[in-house]
Design an enzyme around this catalytic site. Structure first.
Site, PDB file in Angstrom:
ATOM      1  N   THR A  13       2.724  -3.468  13.040  1.00  0.00           N
ATOM      2  CA  THR A  13       1.478  -4.215  12.836  1.00  0.00           C
ATOM      3  C   THR A  13       1.740  -5.708  12.652  1.00  0.00           C
ATOM      4  O   THR A  13       1.125  -6.551  13.315  1.00  0.00           O
ATOM      5  CB  THR A  13       0.761  -3.664  11.581  1.00  0.00           C
ATOM      6  OG1 THR A  13       0.628  -2.257  11.764  1.00  0.00           O
ATOM      7  CG2 THR A  13      -0.595  -4.283  11.389  1.00  0.00           C
ATOM      8  N   VAL A  14       2.667  -6.053  11.748  1.00  0.00           N
ATOM      9  CA  VAL A  14       2.889  -7.475  11.453  1.00  0.00           C
ATOM     10  C   VAL A  14       3.633  -8.160  12.609  1.00  0.00           C
ATOM     11  O   VAL A  14       3.351  -9.312  12.942  1.00  0.00           O
ATOM     12  CB  VAL A  14       3.641  -7.637  10.111  1.00  0.00           C
ATOM     13  CG1 VAL A  14       3.866  -9.119   9.799  1.00  0.00           C
ATOM     14  CG2 VAL A  14       2.867  -6.970   8.975  1.00  0.00           C
ATOM     15  N   GLU A 129       7.035 -15.788   2.437  1.00  0.00           N
ATOM     16  CA  GLU A 129       5.612 -15.905   2.069  1.00  0.00           C
ATOM     17  C   GLU A 129       4.851 -14.594   2.296  1.00  0.00           C
ATOM     18  O   GLU A 129       3.999 -14.217   1.489  1.00  0.00           O
ATOM     19  CB  GLU A 129       4.972 -17.024   2.911  1.00  0.00           C
ATOM     20  CG  GLU A 129       3.547 -17.353   2.549  1.00  0.00           C
ATOM     21  CD  GLU A 129       3.418 -17.902   1.130  1.00  0.00           C
ATOM     22  OE1 GLU A 129       2.922 -17.139   0.286  1.00  0.00           O
ATOM     23  OE2 GLU A 129       3.793 -19.049   0.872  1.00  0.00           O
ATOM     24  N   VAL A 132       4.419 -11.357  -0.383  1.00  0.00           N
ATOM     25  CA  VAL A 132       3.543 -11.269  -1.560  1.00  0.00           C
ATOM     26  C   VAL A 132       2.123 -11.666  -1.179  1.00  0.00           C
ATOM     27  O   VAL A 132       1.880 -12.778  -0.710  1.00  0.00           O
ATOM     28  CB  VAL A 132       4.054 -12.202  -2.689  1.00  0.00           C
ATOM     29  CG1 VAL A 132       3.138 -12.119  -3.902  1.00  0.00           C
ATOM     30  CG2 VAL A 132       5.482 -11.843  -3.077  1.00  0.00           C
ATOM     31  N   GLY A 134       0.119 -10.897   1.230  1.00  0.00           N
ATOM     32  CA  GLY A 134      -0.208 -11.082   2.655  1.00  0.00           C
ATOM     33  C   GLY A 134      -0.463 -12.522   3.035  1.00  0.00           C
ATOM     34  O   GLY A 134       0.435 -13.365   3.004  1.00  0.00           O
ATOM     35  N   GLY A 187      -7.795   4.527   6.752  1.00  0.00           N
ATOM     36  CA  GLY A 187      -6.561   3.819   7.092  1.00  0.00           C
ATOM     37  C   GLY A 187      -6.154   2.793   6.046  1.00  0.00           C
ATOM     38  O   GLY A 187      -5.258   1.979   6.270  1.00  0.00           O
ATOM     39  N   GLU A 190      -1.747   5.072   2.948  1.00  0.00           N
ATOM     40  CA  GLU A 190      -0.776   5.805   3.776  1.00  0.00           C
ATOM     41  C   GLU A 190      -0.913   7.304   3.519  1.00  0.00           C
ATOM     42  O   GLU A 190      -1.445   7.722   2.483  1.00  0.00           O
ATOM     43  CB  GLU A 190       0.651   5.410   3.360  1.00  0.00           C
ATOM     44  CG  GLU A 190       0.935   3.939   3.345  1.00  0.00           C
ATOM     45  CD  GLU A 190       1.284   3.387   4.712  1.00  0.00           C
ATOM     46  OE1 GLU A 190       1.602   4.195   5.605  1.00  0.00           O
ATOM     47  OE2 GLU A 190       1.198   2.159   4.883  1.00  0.00           O
ATOM     48  N   LYS A 205       6.050  -7.207  -5.852  1.00  0.00           N
ATOM     49  CA  LYS A 205       5.424  -8.529  -5.661  1.00  0.00           C
ATOM     50  C   LYS A 205       5.417  -9.338  -6.956  1.00  0.00           C
ATOM     51  O   LYS A 205       5.724 -10.528  -6.948  1.00  0.00           O
ATOM     52  CB  LYS A 205       4.002  -8.336  -5.118  1.00  0.00           C
ATOM     53  CG  LYS A 205       3.977  -7.747  -3.710  1.00  0.00           C
ATOM     54  CD  LYS A 205       2.574  -7.315  -3.315  1.00  0.00           C
ATOM     55  CE  LYS A 205       2.538  -6.672  -1.931  1.00  0.00           C
ATOM     56  NZ  LYS A 205       1.279  -5.989  -1.639  1.00  0.00           N
TER      57      LYS A 205
END
Ligand code: HSE
Length: 436
Positions: A13-14, A129, A132, A134, A187, A190, A205
């Site tokens: 995803t990222v 960055e 923590v 997003g 969604g 998880e 975090k």
């Protein structure tokens, strides 16, 4: 100026979001940076997917070690996550002189000390960055924006999954298990939600933020973790009747005794901004001596918000590659030689106020006995209500205490539970006024 070459590990995803941001905003990024960002290499098992996403010239490999060792890669963007292969790859990349941009909070919280030391030895930067909250630029704020301050405390809603569940439990009065199923269907949670709902993710975090705020080594083992899975919707309802909301907070605070580092459900007065952060959104409150209170709000997850943070780090790193290491912002905000271990307070020594719920026999003198046992530990009561008789013989008593040291409230609870009139274990939830 020659474009900077990045190698991306992982197109989940990222990773996909990062490619999308770099390609979609390429012109704007180059206007800021003064050079382009070239997606030189990508490691993924799905070559067809990578080919469809990446520019024509991008090299695609199934072997991530090729990326971290390639002489033309300047920055390795690690988006595999976890502490298995990702750890090996990041350490290998540093040994090969690559700068690192990562979203891997677990790696940083659990092995940050080792990683930052190795990075210093090899004169490379580690930027995180995206690890923590997003898309919220909280690392930048702690490292740079608040650099003039002595930071007092941080309190954050830093797990969107838990915040979504708690928001739904409050709004619909539903039980934890039902809302979790709904969150999984949407969604937001998880299939195995343990990491999010038991506080591990928030713990990673807040551990990272604590180190940045106070100039201490990252020390996840000192972080107390208590998740939301045992929360009863009755307590959410009673808290609301008393003017409070329950949030899963990551908290770190510096006092004369030492540093508090903890994650747990927390009652917050409903008038506080943090109490009104709902759904999957994140927010971090920082209290510092010169600026006072600051609050950072935004999306804590999702492809594009998280990629926004990843790409900001790529831009920062690209600017500083040629700079003398003394001119770079230190990874942990303080000069490496100034990062000093401090006393980490065990939970018995933290200071908080408390919400207690006691089920006891409904007969004369019971309330007095309970109040007496709290007084014996010097725990002062702020409010006390009897929430009704459940079966004609049992009363539910809700007590809010003033601020006290946790061991005193625990001693009082232990004594209350020995009373013959008390039917169940006492429910204890910490409360924060957010005045410090
Ligand atoms: N799983 C996290 C959350 C997002 O629920 O907020 C990634 O850290």
């Amino acid at each position: 100026m020659k474009p900077v070459n990045i190698g991306i590990l992982g197109l989940g995803t990222v990773g996909r979001g990062t490619v999308e941001v770099l390609r979609g905003n390429a012109a704007e990024i180059a206007r800021r940076l003064g050079r382009g960002v070239n997606i030189f290499m990508v490691s993924t098992r799905d070559e067809a997917k990578a080919r469809a996403l990446c520019p024509d010239g991008t090299r695609i490999t199934a072997d991530p070690f090729e990326v971290v060792r390639h002489p033309e890669v300047d920055i390795v963007v690690e988006l595999f996550g976890g502490t298995g292969i990702a750890k090996e790859l990041v350490f290998e990349a540093v040994r090969h002189g690559k700068h690192i941009v990562t979203a891997n909070k677990k790696l940083l919280a659990e092995h940050g000390g080792e990683l930052f030391a190795l990075a210093e030895k090899h004169n490379v930067m580690v930027q995180f960055e995206a690890a923590v909250a997003g898309g919220i630029p909280i690392i930048k704020a702690l490292r740079e924006g608040l650099a003039a301050n002595r930071i007092r405390s941080i309190a954050g809603i830093i797990n969107g999954t838990s915040n979504f569940i708690l928001s739904e439990m409050r709004e619909k009065g539903s039980a934890f298990a039902d809302v979790l199923k709904e969150a999984q269907r949407l969604g937001y949670a998880e299939a195995d939600p343990t990491f999010d709902i038991e506080g591990h993710d928030a713990g990673h975090k807040i551990t990272i933020m604590s180190a940045l705020a106070f100039g201490t080594p990252v020390n996840f083992s000192a972080c107390y973790l208590e998740g939301i899975s045992k929360l009863d919707s009755r307590d959410i309802k009673y808290a609301e009747e008393l003017g409070y909301r329950i949030k899963l907070l990551g908290i770190t605070r510096r006092s004369e005794k030492g540093i508090e580092l903890r994650v747990h459900p927390t009652l917050l007065p409903e008038s506080r901004l943090l109490a009104n952060v709902n759904g999957v959104m994140n927010a971090v409150r920082v209290n510092a001596d010169m600026v006072g209170e600051t609050l950072f709000y935004g999306a804590g997850a999702g492809a594009l918000p998280t990629a926004s943070a990843v790409v900001a780090d790529i831009i920062d790193t690209s600017r500083l590659i040629a700079a003398d290491s003394g001119q770079r912002v230190p990874s942990l905000a303080f000069q490496p030689a100034q990062v000093q271990a401090q006393t980490m307070l065990p939970m018995d020594e933290i200071t908080s106020s408390y919400y207690l719920r006691v089920q006891a026999e409904d007969k004369p003198g019971v309330l007095g006995q309970i109040a007496g046992l709290l007084a014996a530990q010097n725990v002062s009561i702020e409010a006390l209500i009897q929430k009704g008789v459940l079966d004609g013989r049992t009363a539910e008593i809700v007590i809010l205490t003033h601020s006290t040291v946790e061991k005193h409230v625990k001693a009082a609870i232990a004594a209350i539970e020995t009373l013959g009139t008390v039917r169940e274990k006492v429910v204890m939830i910490r409360m924060e006024s957010l005045h410090d």
